[in-house]
Every structure is written in C-alpha cells, then in structure tokens.
Design an enzyme around this catalytic site. Sequence first.
Site, PDB file in Angstrom:
ATOM      1  CG  ASN A 180      -1.856   1.116   1.310  1.00  0.00           C
ATOM      2  OD1 ASN A 180      -1.792   2.040   0.500  1.00  0.00           O
ATOM      3  ND2 ASN A 180      -2.751   1.066   2.276  1.00  0.00           N
ATOM      4  NE  ARG A 230      -6.314   1.290  -0.082  1.00  0.00           N
ATOM      5  CZ  ARG A 230      -6.406   2.397   0.631  1.00  0.00           C
ATOM      6  NH1 ARG A 230      -5.377   2.849   1.307  1.00  0.00           N
ATOM      7  NH2 ARG A 230      -7.531   3.040   0.683  1.00  0.00           N
ATOM      8  CG  HIS A 238     -13.309   3.096   3.059  1.00  0.00           C
ATOM      9  ND1 HIS A 238     -14.112   4.026   3.684  1.00  0.00           N
ATOM     10  CD2 HIS A 238     -12.048   3.409   3.387  1.00  0.00           C
ATOM     11  CE1 HIS A 238     -13.352   4.875   4.352  1.00  0.00           C
ATOM     12  NE2 HIS A 238     -12.089   4.514   4.181  1.00  0.00           N
ATOM     13  NE  ARG A 286     -10.956  12.215   4.287  1.00  0.00           N
ATOM     14  CZ  ARG A 286     -10.895  10.924   3.970  1.00  0.00           C
ATOM     15  NH1 ARG A 286     -11.888  10.351   3.316  1.00  0.00           N
ATOM     16  NH2 ARG A 286      -9.858  10.208   4.331  1.00  0.00           N
ATOM     17  CD  GLU A 300      -9.264  -1.300   4.137  1.00  0.00           C
ATOM     18  OE1 GLU A 300      -8.851  -0.977   5.280  1.00  0.00           O
ATOM     19  OE2 GLU A 300      -9.575  -0.478   3.279  1.00  0.00           O
TER      20      GLU A 300
END
Length: 403
Positions: free
Chosen positions: A11, A93, A182, A243, A386
């Site tokens: 990643n 990823r 996601h 956010r 993940e």
Amino acid sequence: MSEATRVLVLNSGSSSVKYQLIDMADGARLASGLVERIGESQGRIKHEPGRGPERDRYEPFPDHGAALGAVADQLAADGMGLDSHQLAAIGHRAVHGGTRFTEPTLLTDEVVDGLRELIPLAPLHNPANITGIEVARKLRPDLPQVAVFDTAFHATMPEFAARYAIDKATADAHQVRRYGFHGTSHQYVSRRTAELLGKSPEAVNVIVLHLGNGASASAVAGGRCVDTSMGLTPLEGLVMGTRSGDLDPAILLHLHRVGGMSVDEIDTLLNRRSGLIGLCGDNDMREIGRRMGEGDAEARLAFDIYIHRLRKYVGAYYAVLGRVDAIAFTAGVGENSAAVREAALTGLEALGIELDSVRNAVRGSTPRLISADSSRVAVAVVPTDEELEIAQQTFAVVRRTAG
Ligand code: ADP
C-alpha cells in the site's frame, strides 16, 4: 519445489509504504511493516516478523525505490526475500480505478498507462500508487503483480445511484460520478457478515458501516454494492475524523465569493479541518468520549452531529435495500466504540433493530453479533482486513491467469 502461495501486499502512499506478506495456503501473516517519511532527511522502517521481536530502524529513504529495497532486505533477513520461489505475486492497493478498472487487474505496461490517465481523479493518491507499482515491477519484472482498486466493489452501483443530478455533458466531460471508496473493506466485511449468519453472500442484504478516520457506509444486496456514501472523492457522506462529509455545495461558492477563500484553502478546510476535528478540535473518538465524560459540550455536539449523519444513512440504506438482514460495524471506531454503535442504533426497534447492550459492551477481535436474539435485523461487529482481501483477490487473478 513447493507451490508458490505467498502474496506480498503493498500500500504505497506519497511518503509511506505499508506491507504484509500473507500465505494464502492458511491465511497466515508471515510479516508486516511500514516504511515512513520517504523523501525526508530521516525515515523509519518498522518490521514485524510473524515470529520474533519487532525491528525498528531509522535511516533516510530518498525515494520509493529505497523504501521497497529496505522492505526486501527485511523480508530476506527472515528468509522470505522477494526472490523466494514461494512468492506467488505482489498485490497493490490502488485507490482510484475510475470506470475503466472495475476488477482486480493484472499489471502490464498498458494498465500502468491507464492508471496514469486516472491521476486527475485522485491527484493525491494515484501518483504514489503508480510509483510503488513501478518500483515493484522493476524489482521483480517476472512476477505477476495485480492492482486491487478501492473503487471496484462499488462499480455494481446502478446508474441512478452513481450519477449526480447535474448537466450530463459537463459530468461526462470531467468523469463526474460517484465511485465510492473503502471497497475492499466493504466487500470483505459484507462477505464475513454473511458467513457469521451462516448464509451465502447472495442470500443476505447488509448495511456496512466502515467507521475509521475516514468513514463510509454501503448498501450491499446479495453480495453486490447498490449504494455507498463516498462519491467522486472520499469527501462525500458521513462525518469523518477531519472531513466534512455531505454539505450544501453552495457553501463552497459562498466561502469563495463572500469569504474570499481560494480553492486550495477550501480543499484544506473540507479535507483536513472539518469533521470531528473541525467541530471540537479532536478527531480521535477515544478523546471525544473522554471529554464527553467530563461534560464537555463541544465534544458532545460533535458526537451528536456524527451520530445524526450516521443514523440518516442507516435509514436511507434501509429504504434502498427494502429488506435488511444485517448491519455490520467495522474499522477503528466501528470495531471499538460501543458508545457510537449504541447511539447509532437505539430507538430503531420499529425497524426490527434491537441491540443487546451487554453483547455490545464486550470487546473482541473476531466477528461477533451484538443484537438481541429477538432482533429481526442482525447487528454485527466485523473487524475489517483489507490486506487479506487484497491478497485473496490478487491470488485469485494469478490462479485464473495461470490456469
Ligand atoms: P484509518 O484506517 O481511516 O486511518 P482506523 O480504521 O484505523 O482509521 O480508525 C482510526 C480511528 O479509530 C481513530 O481515529 C479513533 O477515532 C478510532 N478508535 C480507535 N480505537 C478506538 C477505541 N478503543 N475507542 C473508540 N475509538 C477508537
């Protein structure tokens, strides 16, 4: 020679690389780690072998090439170097696949060119992903390498969920539509939730609430995503750590025209100085919980705004799905905060949702039910993974192409 069953998951961020080496024969985590502060005068590599003590080293990593070289050295020191014949593939990823990459994709020069064309859609993430991919492909040009996209699981959203109600020609010209993010987490968690219920993914409708620092909800019908809360970028939807999530878009115009803020200032405001941190100065739910315990009104209001938005999405996705078999909480907040789970779902008995407060309070690291036996809708905590999902999808591509 034994069959190659190991997958290295990478990643690559702009200044960091996270990695895990997973054996697909049994799902064992053989090693994991993190290189950070790439490009700075002093960097760090933290390596956790499957067995034995963690190794921490500080040294400069001028670029991603140096960082991946250090990862290869660490793995080699454990007898699991990148040249090992047991390594089946590298899974990367990749944040944004646009409308072109909707499946895990074997990397070729042409695919990498395609990723480059998508940079305008994810200017912060895609360049770093591409750098990681290029360096890894140079290190092992002969090894199958696969890109697994954060957006891919959401590609099944019907057009009426994916499109914004703006002028069609303008939207098409700039690829403005809802992609969702996601995705590997929503896919993994919805499948694990079906397993927990003893059913096949095709047989269940699930609302997945991925609540980490970034947060998103999805409606998954029979294993396929039919709606998700993030959109063109990961800014839409739920209130997150830093956010804003959903806003009246005219706020941006107002801040620009009346507030005199530049586009970059508004970008920073909405992505870094909004959400929980903007509302109360903290983005960690543990700290917010502690402050609420002391009667802090600002922390309380931030929590209530966060929960109010979450409940709106639960209601919306209930209506989108029509029949809901399970609601699954995952990621840092979803897996750990009993208070958030309780506040999100109390008072919804009329929808067949009944939490069991004792089960909800129990901590654990495995998938578990937290609903009452009488609850028509199962409520679950399902830790996300993940990296395992990326490894599984990578391995499946390699098997398919080899066979
Ligand atoms: P990301 O991957 O988006 O960075 P994570 O899924 O790791 O985020 O979630 C990080 C967040 O999880 C933290 O910011 C914090 O708010 C929350 N968190 C972690 N542990 C706990 C806990 N024990 N109780 C409440 N919240 C927690």
